[in-house]
Write a protein that holds these residues in place. Structure first.
Motif, PDB file in Angstrom:
ATOM      1  N   THR A  42      -1.762   1.354  -7.035  1.00 42.19           N
ATOM      2  CA  THR A  42      -3.058   1.551  -6.752  1.00 42.19           C
ATOM      3  C   THR A  42      -3.513   0.292  -5.455  1.00 42.19           C
ATOM      4  N   PHE A  43      -3.794   0.933  -4.486  1.00 43.95           N
ATOM      5  CA  PHE A  43      -4.344   0.035  -3.346  1.00 43.95           C
ATOM      6  C   PHE A  43      -5.677   0.239  -3.378  1.00 43.95           C
ATOM      7  N   ALA A  44      -6.615  -0.654  -3.909  1.00 46.33           N
ATOM      8  CA  ALA A  44      -8.033  -0.572  -4.057  1.00 46.33           C
ATOM      9  C   ALA A  44      -8.663  -1.603  -2.742  1.00 46.33           C
ATOM     10  N   ALA A  45      -9.741  -0.787  -2.181  1.00 49.66           N
ATOM     11  CA  ALA A  45     -10.257  -1.491  -0.979  1.00 49.66           C
ATOM     12  C   ALA A  45     -10.918  -2.740  -1.345  1.00 49.66           C
ATOM     13  N   GLY A  46     -10.369  -3.930  -0.487  1.00 48.66           N
ATOM     14  CA  GLY A  46     -10.666  -5.232  -0.748  1.00 48.66           C
ATOM     15  C   GLY A  46      -9.780  -5.851  -1.714  1.00 48.66           C
ATOM     16  N   GLY A  47      -8.712  -5.223  -1.925  1.00 48.97           N
ATOM     17  CA  GLY A  47      -7.797  -5.698  -3.037  1.00 48.97           C
ATOM     18  C   GLY A  47      -6.373  -6.055  -2.292  1.00 48.97           C
ATOM     19  N   GLY A  48      -5.466  -6.150  -2.830  1.00 49.89           N
ATOM     20  CA  GLY A  48      -4.059  -6.400  -2.529  1.00 49.89           C
ATOM     21  C   GLY A  48      -3.021  -6.192  -3.538  1.00 49.89           C
ATOM     22  N   VAL A  49      -1.770  -6.152  -3.072  1.00 47.03           N
ATOM     23  CA  VAL A  49      -0.384  -6.075  -3.852  1.00 47.03           C
ATOM     24  C   VAL A  49       0.429  -6.855  -3.087  1.00 47.03           C
ATOM     25  N   VAL A  50       1.021  -7.521  -4.066  1.00 43.07           N
ATOM     26  CA  VAL A  50       2.124  -8.774  -3.460  1.00 43.07           C
ATOM     27  C   VAL A  50       3.501  -8.134  -3.758  1.00 43.07           C
ATOM     28  N   LEU A  51       4.536  -8.093  -2.963  1.00 40.11           N
ATOM     29  CA  LEU A  51       5.996  -7.667  -3.130  1.00 40.11           C
ATOM     30  C   LEU A  51       6.651  -9.005  -3.011  1.00 40.11           C
ATOM     31  N   ASP A  52       7.087  -9.213  -4.104  1.00 38.61           N
ATOM     32  CA  ASP A  52       7.913 -10.302  -4.514  1.00 38.61           C
ATOM     33  C   ASP A  52       9.378  -9.785  -3.992  1.00 38.61           C
ATOM     34  N   LEU A  53       9.650 -10.302  -2.685  1.00 34.06           N
ATOM     35  CA  LEU A  53      11.161  -9.965  -2.401  1.00 34.06           C
ATOM     36  C   LEU A  53      12.016 -11.161  -2.338  1.00 34.06           C
ATOM     37  N   VAL A  68       7.260  -0.433   5.931  1.00 34.43           N
ATOM     38  CA  VAL A  68       6.194  -0.154   6.838  1.00 34.43           C
ATOM     39  C   VAL A  68       5.417   0.815   6.158  1.00 34.43           C
ATOM     40  N   ALA A  69       5.711   1.876   5.605  1.00 34.51           N
ATOM     41  CA  ALA A  69       5.058   2.834   4.942  1.00 34.51           C
ATOM     42  C   ALA A  69       4.142   2.259   3.758  1.00 34.51           C
ATOM     43  N   GLY A  70       4.425   1.392   3.014  1.00 33.88           N
ATOM     44  CA  GLY A  70       3.651   0.844   2.128  1.00 33.88           C
ATOM     45  C   GLY A  70       2.337  -0.079   2.660  1.00 33.88           C
ATOM     46  N   TYR A  71       2.817  -0.777   3.724  1.00 32.80           N
ATOM     47  CA  TYR A  71       1.922  -1.378   4.700  1.00 32.80           C
ATOM     48  C   TYR A  71       0.747  -0.537   5.305  1.00 32.80           C
ATOM     49  N   ARG A  72       1.309   0.546   5.670  1.00 34.34           N
ATOM     50  CA  ARG A  72       0.561   1.584   6.310  1.00 34.34           C
ATOM     51  C   ARG A  72      -0.653   2.117   5.322  1.00 34.34           C
ATOM     52  N   ARG A  73       0.042   2.408   4.147  1.00 29.51           N
ATOM     53  CA  ARG A  73      -0.829   2.904   2.953  1.00 29.51           C
ATOM     54  C   ARG A  73      -1.876   1.846   2.509  1.00 29.51           C
ATOM     55  N   ALA A  74      -1.584   0.810   2.413  1.00 33.76           N
ATOM     56  CA  ALA A  74      -2.318  -0.294   2.026  1.00 33.76           C
ATOM     57  C   ALA A  74      -3.630  -0.312   3.104  1.00 33.76           C
ATOM     58  N   GLN A  75      -3.233  -0.450   4.489  1.00 34.81           N
ATOM     59  CA  GLN A  75      -4.178  -0.545   5.223  1.00 34.81           C
ATOM     60  C   GLN A  75      -5.167   0.525   5.272  1.00 34.81           C
ATOM     61  N   ALA A  76      -4.590   2.124   5.341  1.00 34.99           N
ATOM     62  CA  ALA A  76      -5.331   3.171   5.054  1.00 34.99           C
ATOM     63  C   ALA A  76      -6.394   3.059   3.947  1.00 34.99           C
ATOM     64  N   ALA A  77      -6.175   2.219   2.985  1.00 39.04           N
ATOM     65  CA  ALA A  77      -7.114   2.130   1.748  1.00 39.04           C
ATOM     66  C   ALA A  77      -7.836   0.772   1.837  1.00 39.04           C
ATOM     67  N   GLU A  78      -7.872   0.269   2.940  1.00 41.25           N
ATOM     68  CA  GLU A  78      -8.390  -0.982   3.430  1.00 41.25           C
ATOM     69  C   GLU A  78      -8.404  -2.157   2.495  1.00 41.25           C
ATOM     70  N   SER A  79      -6.816  -2.236   2.073  1.00 39.61           N
ATOM     71  CA  SER A  79      -6.537  -2.913   1.162  1.00 39.61           C
ATOM     72  C   SER A  79      -5.362  -3.862   1.726  1.00 39.61           C
ATOM     73  N   ARG A  80      -4.517  -4.707   1.095  1.00 34.98           N
ATOM     74  CA  ARG A  80      -3.428  -5.564   1.747  1.00 34.98           C
ATOM     75  C   ARG A  80      -2.228  -5.563   0.996  1.00 34.98           C
ATOM     76  N   ILE A  81      -1.072  -5.691   1.690  1.00 34.36           N
ATOM     77  CA  ILE A  81       0.112  -5.657   1.084  1.00 34.36           C
ATOM     78  C   ILE A  81       0.751  -7.272   1.611  1.00 34.36           C
ATOM     79  N   LEU A  82       1.000  -8.179   0.657  1.00 37.27           N
ATOM     80  CA  LEU A  82       1.461  -9.572   1.160  1.00 37.27           C
ATOM     81  C   LEU A  82       3.206  -9.282   0.823  1.00 37.27           C
ATOM     82  N   PHE A  83       3.907 -10.042   1.600  1.00 34.17           N
ATOM     83  CA  PHE A  83       5.245 -10.200   1.111  1.00 34.17           C
ATOM     84  C   PHE A  83       5.721 -11.579   0.991  1.00 34.17           C
TER      85      PHE A  83
END
Length: 119
Positions: A42-53, A68-83
């Motif tokens: 779940t990408f919550a507005a104002g939140g974020g997810v970390v991808l440990d690569l 890139v699709a994950g990044y776009r999904r996070a942006q659409a939810a006003e969230s962040r995905i950090l690598f």
């Protein structure tokens, strides 16, 4: 869970700052596993997810597309995905592709989680 050389470890339910751990080879055959995992988070507005690569050894263009699709999904939810934890070869590949202009990279998951805690 392992599927043809890729392991994806999902975060615990209800994690404030979920960390999704990815290890192995991310390619045409294994990318559906990561796609499914990212869709389950779940990408919550104002939140974020970390991808440990840090355990990711290889990533082809199909894998990049999933990221890139994950990044776009996070942006659409006003969230962040950090690598986090990319090895130098993969980091260089992302730079060559210009994804360092969009993605946020951190040396390790702890630093990425700390970045999510900051406003």
């Amino acid at each position: 869970m392992t599927k043809q050389g890729l392991t994806v470890t999902l975060p615990a339910e209800g994690s404030e700052h979920p960390v999704l751990r990815v290890a192995g080879d991310l390619d045409f055959h294994t990318s559906p596993r990561l796609r499914e995992a990212l869709e389950s988070v779940t990408f919550a507005a104002g939140g974020g997810v970390v991808l440990d690569l840090s355990g990711l050894a290889y990533c082809d263009s199909t894998g990049v597309t999933v990221l890139v699709a994950g990044y776009r999904r996070a942006q659409a939810a006003e969230s962040r995905i950090l690598f986090a934890g990319l090895n130098s070869d993969l980091l260089q590949m992302f730079r060559i592709l210009g994804l360092d202009q969009a993605f946020s990279f951190y040396p390790d998951p702890d630093e990425a989680v700390e970045a999510l805690r900051r406003p």
